[in-house]
Design an enzyme around this catalytic site. Structure first.
Site, short mmCIF file in Angstrom:
data_model
loop_
_atom_site.label_atom_id
_atom_site.label_comp_id
_atom_site.label_asym_id
_atom_site.label_seq_id
_atom_site.Cartn_x
_atom_site.Cartn_y
_atom_site.Cartn_z
N ASP A 187 0.80 -1.22 0.00
CA ASP A 187 0.00 0.00 0.00
C ASP A 187 0.83 1.27 0.00
OD1 ASP A 187 0.80 -0.81 2.52
OD2 ASP A 187 -0.88 0.09 3.54
N SER A 201 -4.89 5.20 6.33
CA SER A 201 -3.71 4.50 6.80
C SER A 201 -3.53 4.73 8.29
CB SER A 201 -2.48 5.01 6.05
OG SER A 201 -1.29 4.66 6.73
N ASP A 257 -0.21 -4.87 5.78
CA ASP A 257 -1.42 -4.64 6.56
C ASP A 257 -2.64 -5.35 6.02
OD1 ASP A 257 -1.65 -2.95 4.35
OD2 ASP A 257 -2.77 -1.44 5.45
N LYS A 258 -2.62 -5.90 4.83
CA LYS A 258 -3.69 -6.76 4.35
C LYS A 258 -3.28 -8.23 4.40
CE LYS A 258 -5.56 -2.87 3.61
NZ LYS A 258 -4.42 -2.12 4.14
N CYS A 281 7.64 0.75 8.45
CA CYS A 281 8.00 2.02 9.08
C CYS A 281 7.52 2.02 10.52
CB CYS A 281 7.38 3.16 8.29
SG CYS A 281 8.07 4.76 8.67
N GLU A 300 -7.01 3.94 0.79
CA GLU A 300 -6.58 4.75 1.92
C GLU A 300 -6.34 6.18 1.46
OE1 GLU A 300 -3.20 2.75 3.53
OE2 GLU A 300 -4.41 1.33 4.66
#
Length: 551
Positions: A78, A466, A120-121, A191, A440
């Site tokens: 993403d 996000s 994140d998915k 991050c 997002e």
């Protein structure tokens, strides 16, 4: 063992010959066969180190008497797709990851699953597969990298993205931003901010699907490699003991995960994903659960962008076990975990090492959870905001609408100086079906912050945000425009009232006027008319139901 049905006996001679063709031995086929789903790829920092971590996992599996069988999943990244057409494919990838793991596990007769996940998915997708298959399963999150540094500046994802607008308005030199760009990642990993991926690493640990303390371990560190070996050994024990996700993923486990996600200022995306994982586990979780639990869960950690602490700082301060300890009686102590210990037993061993990072329940960073669920005439089915990152003066706000049909045109207007204080930027037709893909909106929120409008302009969308988003950014507005929600009827100049304390989001337009607008409303043509996203738009559930596909 399931794998024995696949590879043992005279009638399975050809099947054994085939797997032996890949170098497997008879002795290896006599042991539990553990599928290792690895999201390694060489162009995403969250994934680039996972070959090394997978080697440690496989060493742990072999040492415990199992046989690893590694295969690749994928991560539609993403952070490389913000404010672009490609972002439409990120959320829809989650359900494909779940399907991929299901197909590989069932198609090869694995006895257990090791889920090595970054993204994140990807993380919730793999957790969905674990719940669906109910095979012994254990998840290890790929981990964060420490925050970058340039001089006295601590660099997070949002620091760099907001710098684009700062350059545009003359507050930052482009050469300085380039140094930030090159210094953001000191090593592999996500991050260091409360991104949706890092949030997923934390809530899956709190769910009990990962070993204690592993959800915040720095990516590629010696500590993570040791944990990978221990986790590899533990999945073999889970297979031998017949411990499956259905014994772990209880309603109490989900409530523990929600409270932890709220307590650490996690991403709003946790709402979407925990609802989806729970559905695979046969448990109904909804926005009302986040609202109910959020009212009594203190914010204990203000992870960036809500505060200055990174996820690696949280790890040094005691990690998720310390957060659970501080939550005290709010945790369901009897909930089981893949470690074999209950949450209570884990909590009793936990220590908080840094009160500047993890505050106490007696003196919390916030009296309620970091997320709030808003409802009202603009969001009858609810909306979600990360209130921990909102300035106090913006918790109650009335502004005039500036309406955009996609994120790109909103960003263009923000960066051109066309948005003034007192505005509510409305971005619609970005929901799961209308987008399609529910992008997002970090590009838009970063532009607002970079232009110095974070304490005077709100953003409302049927898309999502996000974990790096901060400011008065309200997403998940439901019903979305494509499903007939009131957001489709908003016009430039309408007054929108936001009261996060009262948990309200209202369109200040008379009902009769809205009826007249609805009578003449014409829906926009679909953006994508073929391929996977066209199918997704036709079948995806609303955000309030986890944006899941029918399975």
């Amino acid at each position: 063992m399931r794998s024995a049905q696949q590879f043992q006996g005279l009638d399975r001679t050809l099947q054994r010959a085939w797997i032996k063709g890949a170098g497997f031995t008879d002795a290896e086929l006599d042991r539990p066969l553990i599928g290792v789903a690895n999201t390694y790829q060489d162009f995403s920092p969250e994934n680039v180190h996972l070959r090394m971590v997978a080697d440690a996992v496989k060493a742990g599996i072999r040492a415990a008497g199992g046989t690893p069988a590694e295969f690749n999943a994928f991560h539609v990244t993403d952070s490389e797709a913000f404010a672009a057409r490609s972002m439409r494919y990120v959320l829809p990838s989650r359900d494909i990851v779940a399907d991929l793991v299901e197909l590989m596990a069932e198609g090869h007769g694995f006895d257990g699953l090791f889920l090595l996940a970054s993204g994140d998915k990807v993380v919730p997708g793999m957790a969905m597969a674990a719940a669906r298959l109910d095979l012994p399963a254990l998840l290890l999150y790929g981990g964060p990298t420490p925050a970058g540094r340039w001089g006295d500046t601590k660099l997070f994802l949002e620091t760099v993205y907001e710098g684009v607008a700062e350059v545009g308005r003359g507050a930052l030199a482009e050469e300085e931003l380039t140094r930030w760009e090159d210094g953001l990642f000191p090593g592999p990993g996500a991050c260091d901010t409360a991104t949706s991926g890092n949030t997923a690493g934390m809530y899956t640990e709190a769910l009990g699907l990962a070993l204690p303390g592993t959800g915040t371990l720095p990516a590629g560190s010696n500590a993570q490699l040791r944990a990978a070996k221990a986790a590899g050994g533990r999945i073999v024990e889970l297979v031998r003991d017949g411990i499956t996700p259905s014994t772990i993923l209880t309603r109490e486990a989900f409530e523990n995960a929600i409270r932890v996600g709220l307590a650490v200022s996690g991403s709003t995306n946790q709402v979407l994903h925990l609802i989806a994982i729970a559905r695979e586990a046969g448990i109904e979780i909804g926005l009302e659960d986040f609202d109910r639990l959020g009212r009594t869960t203190p914010t204990l950690v203000k992870l960036a962008p809500s505060g200055d602490a990174g996820v690696t700082d949280l790890d040094r301060a005691g990690g998720i076990p310390a957060v659970q300890r501080e939550l005290g009686d709010l945790m369901h102590r009897h909930a089981r975990t893949v470690s074999g210990a209950t949450v209570g037993e884990i909590v009793d061993r936990a220590v908080t090492h840094d009160r500047d990072v993890i505050t106490s329940a007696a003196a919390p960073a916030g009296v309620d959870g970091a997320l709030r669920i808003l409802r009202g005439t603009l969001a009858p089915d609810g909306a979600v905001v990360k209130s921990s990152g909102v300035a106090e003066e913006m918790l109650r706000f009335s502004g005039t609408a500036a309406v955009f049909e996609d994120e790109e045109t909103a960003i263009e207007a923000i960066l051109s100086g066309a948005i003034s204080p007192g505005t509510v930027v409305v971005i619609r037709n970005e929901g799961p079906a209308g987008g399609p893909g529910m992008r997002e909106m970090l590009g838009a929120t970063a532009a607002l912050m970079g232009m110095g409008l974070g304490d005077s302009v709100a953003l409302v969308t049927d898309g999502r945000f996000s974990g790096a988003t901060r400011g008065p950014a309200i997403g998940y507005v439901g019903p979305e425009a494509a499903r007939g929600g009131p957001i489709r009827l908003v016009k430039d100049g309408d007054v929108i009232d936001i009261d996060m304390n009262a948990r309200r989001l209202d369109l200040n337009v008379e009902a009769g006027e809205l009826e007249r607008r609805a009578a003449t409303y014409q829906a926009p043509a679909p953006r994508i008319t073929r391929g996977y996203l066209s199918f997704y738009a036709e079948h995806v559930a609303p955000a309030s139901a986890g944006a899941v596909l029918p399975r």
